[in-house]
Design a protein around this motif. Sequence first.
Motif, short mmCIF file in Angstrom:
data_model
loop_
_atom_site.label_atom_id
_atom_site.label_comp_id
_atom_site.label_asym_id
_atom_site.label_seq_id
_atom_site.Cartn_x
_atom_site.Cartn_y
_atom_site.Cartn_z
N UNK A 35 0.65 -15.41 34.14
CA UNK A 35 1.03 -15.51 35.54
C UNK A 35 2.25 -14.65 35.83
N UNK A 36 2.07 -13.64 36.68
CA UNK A 36 3.16 -12.74 37.08
C UNK A 36 3.63 -13.13 38.48
N UNK A 37 4.92 -13.33 38.62
CA UNK A 37 5.52 -13.57 39.93
C UNK A 37 6.33 -12.34 40.30
N UNK A 38 5.84 -11.58 41.27
CA UNK A 38 6.51 -10.34 41.66
C UNK A 38 7.74 -10.68 42.48
N UNK A 39 8.89 -10.22 42.07
CA UNK A 39 10.14 -10.47 42.80
C UNK A 39 10.41 -9.38 43.83
N UNK A 40 10.08 -8.15 43.50
CA UNK A 40 10.33 -7.03 44.41
C UNK A 40 9.02 -6.68 45.11
N UNK A 41 8.65 -7.50 46.10
CA UNK A 41 7.39 -7.28 46.79
C UNK A 41 7.40 -6.01 47.64
N UNK A 42 8.58 -5.59 48.07
CA UNK A 42 8.69 -4.35 48.84
C UNK A 42 9.81 -3.50 48.28
N UNK A 43 9.47 -2.30 47.84
CA UNK A 43 10.44 -1.32 47.36
C UNK A 43 10.46 -0.19 48.38
N UNK A 44 11.62 0.10 48.93
CA UNK A 44 11.72 1.15 49.93
C UNK A 44 11.80 2.53 49.30
N UNK A 45 10.86 3.41 49.68
CA UNK A 45 10.89 4.79 49.22
C UNK A 45 11.50 5.64 50.32
N UNK A 46 12.59 6.32 50.00
CA UNK A 46 13.30 7.14 50.99
C UNK A 46 13.04 8.61 50.69
N UNK A 47 12.41 9.29 51.64
CA UNK A 47 12.11 10.71 51.47
C UNK A 47 13.41 11.50 51.31
N UNK A 48 13.43 12.39 50.30
CA UNK A 48 14.60 13.23 50.10
C UNK A 48 15.52 12.76 48.98
N UNK A 49 15.21 11.64 48.35
CA UNK A 49 16.06 11.17 47.25
C UNK A 49 15.92 12.04 46.00
N UNK A 50 14.86 12.82 45.92
CA UNK A 50 14.71 13.73 44.79
C UNK A 50 13.78 13.21 43.71
N UNK A 51 13.36 14.12 42.82
CA UNK A 51 12.39 13.79 41.78
C UNK A 51 12.96 12.92 40.67
N UNK A 52 14.28 12.89 40.52
CA UNK A 52 14.87 12.14 39.42
C UNK A 52 15.39 10.76 39.85
N UNK A 53 15.30 10.46 41.14
CA UNK A 53 15.80 9.16 41.62
C UNK A 53 14.95 8.04 41.05
N UNK A 54 15.62 7.03 40.49
CA UNK A 54 14.93 5.92 39.84
C UNK A 54 14.77 4.75 40.81
N UNK A 55 13.53 4.47 41.18
CA UNK A 55 13.22 3.26 41.96
C UNK A 55 12.98 2.11 41.00
N UNK A 56 13.29 0.89 41.43
CA UNK A 56 13.20 -0.26 40.55
C UNK A 56 12.28 -1.33 41.12
N UNK A 57 11.56 -2.00 40.24
CA UNK A 57 10.77 -3.18 40.60
C UNK A 57 10.91 -4.19 39.46
N UNK A 58 10.68 -5.44 39.76
CA UNK A 58 10.79 -6.46 38.71
C UNK A 58 9.87 -7.64 38.99
N UNK A 59 9.57 -8.36 37.93
CA UNK A 59 8.71 -9.53 38.04
C UNK A 59 9.12 -10.57 37.00
N UNK A 60 8.77 -11.82 37.28
CA UNK A 60 8.95 -12.92 36.33
C UNK A 60 7.64 -13.18 35.62
N UNK A 61 7.72 -13.60 34.37
CA UNK A 61 6.53 -13.98 33.60
C UNK A 61 6.74 -15.38 33.04
#
Length: 310
Positions: A35-61
Amino acid sequence: MKKINLYLTLIIAVLITSCTADNDLLTQNENQGGLVTVKSKLVGYVVGNGDTYQYKANFDIIQGEEKTTKVDVYKFFSKKNLDGSFTNSNRTLLKTLILDTGVSFNNYEFTFTYPELIQGLSIGGSPLPTSDTTLQIGESWTLVFVSTLTDGKVLENASTAKVAVGTRFAGTYKCNFGAYYRLGVFSTGTADWPGSTTIESVDETTYKVVEYFGIFNNNEYYFNMDSNDVITYPANRPDGSPQLGNGQPFITCATNPTDFADVSIDCTSTSNRGVRDNVEGKDKLYMSYGYFTTGSGPRVFYHELEKIVN
């Protein structure tokens, strides 16, 4: 009489068996794990942050009797068409996370970049663009979580995450302060506000609050934000239908000023504005709005929201 009693006994036995089977189905994931509980249901992607910008998501197990050994995170992209509809890409693997089976409960975080998001995806035979400059607000990637258990079972979780192309104030927020007034009388405060509020970008100036309307669920509403980060509320939704709250006419400081003045909600200097945090990214939204029930009266809300930074 004996036949009637026999029939009743059989009916009761069937009902008990049916209820037991239903309960097993309801607790199946709990017993098996995965059972996965997604904590980051919405991650905002901002145009122009660049190819190396690290977006994050997380979940509970949650580890059940059957342990979860890994979670595969799949992705697909939804492209906006000229008529406003969307076309989905193929689906492919984004990340594989190996889990600790010795811990009954744990949180896992993973990161990804734009090149990782587009790798292996195509629409109509064409790969996604190597530059994010052509992305449109409202487009998104959907992340799907698939668990593998120690017994070999593979379970796709109903809970997903969205990586949405949007503007600055889109994201998931927590409530630092909230107040609800019913017919001019304080009804409830911060403790009853939802744990998180999801806000998506519709276009460059329009936002959609996916859930909640004050403290009430099963609602969505829209607001606009200008270049000075001043918040206003449109009379109509993007589809042209009237904006409502709890199925009733939507009211604002502009449309019903006396309904807000009577309950000490400031509609001028502090409310209905966004405040940018350029250090930690914990942007804030100060908002006043409500609805009016014919024959009864106004219900109004004020809240201070803070963006959750993963």
